[in-house]
Design a protein around this motif. Sequence first.
Motif, PDB file in Angstrom:
ATOM      1  N   ILE A   7       0.865  -1.185   0.000  1.00  0.00           N
ATOM      2  CA  ILE A   7       0.000   0.000   0.000  1.00  0.00           C
ATOM      3  C   ILE A   7       0.898   1.231   0.000  1.00  0.00           C
ATOM      4  O   ILE A   7       1.853   1.308   0.778  1.00  0.00           O
ATOM      5  N   ALA A  60      -3.273  -0.018  -3.533  1.00  0.00           N
ATOM      6  CA  ALA A  60      -2.645  -1.283  -3.159  1.00  0.00           C
ATOM      7  C   ALA A  60      -2.213  -1.933  -4.461  1.00  0.00           C
ATOM      8  O   ALA A  60      -2.971  -1.963  -5.434  1.00  0.00           O
ATOM      9  N   SER A  69      -7.921   0.588  -4.018  1.00  0.00           N
ATOM     10  CA  SER A  69      -7.681   2.014  -3.832  1.00  0.00           C
ATOM     11  C   SER A  69      -8.716   2.583  -2.866  1.00  0.00           C
ATOM     12  O   SER A  69      -9.788   2.018  -2.672  1.00  0.00           O
ATOM     13  N   LEU A 100      -6.694  -1.101   3.777  1.00  0.00           N
ATOM     14  CA  LEU A 100      -6.718   0.210   3.128  1.00  0.00           C
ATOM     15  C   LEU A 100      -7.456   1.236   3.979  1.00  0.00           C
ATOM     16  O   LEU A 100      -7.027   2.388   4.088  1.00  0.00           O
TER      17      LEU A 100
END
Length: 158
Positions: A7, A60, A69, A100
């Motif tokens: 990430i 990512a 994302s 995330l």
Amino acid sequence: MGMSVTISAASERDAEHILKLQYLCYQSEAELYGDYSIEPLTQTLDDLKAELARGHALVARLGDEVVASVRGEIDDAGTARIAKLIVHPRLRRHGLGGRLLDAIEERFAADPAARRFQLFTGHRSEGDLRLYRAKGYEAVATRDAGPRRKLVTLEKAA
């Protein structure tokens, strides 16, 4: 696959990849509500680039491929509005969305202006709602977003 997902901050170079992934990821949402005119499916590349320039965005990657994302920005009232958390369909249900979400919250938490995190999802998007509740978000509002869709706004303190 043999590779680990990394990430990192998104850049303008990632915009086209994010837009294509967004289009792929929101097909199931559009099907769920019978509405293919939702904003993630109609957003232009220029609009996405403007979003990336205004706020924080993460991607990512699996090798060189953008597979997930998330993005958002802080408003004048101190609300970090998190948006468009997307994970490639083949990588869903492996914790990447949660990773995330944690990462973008950390980015926003580093900004002293951030007082709360806020996001929204459709009322029938059970997987999204389950993830957000597991991460401490609580529903604070619901509004109509068309004849068959309601948006649930969720928040938690920063």
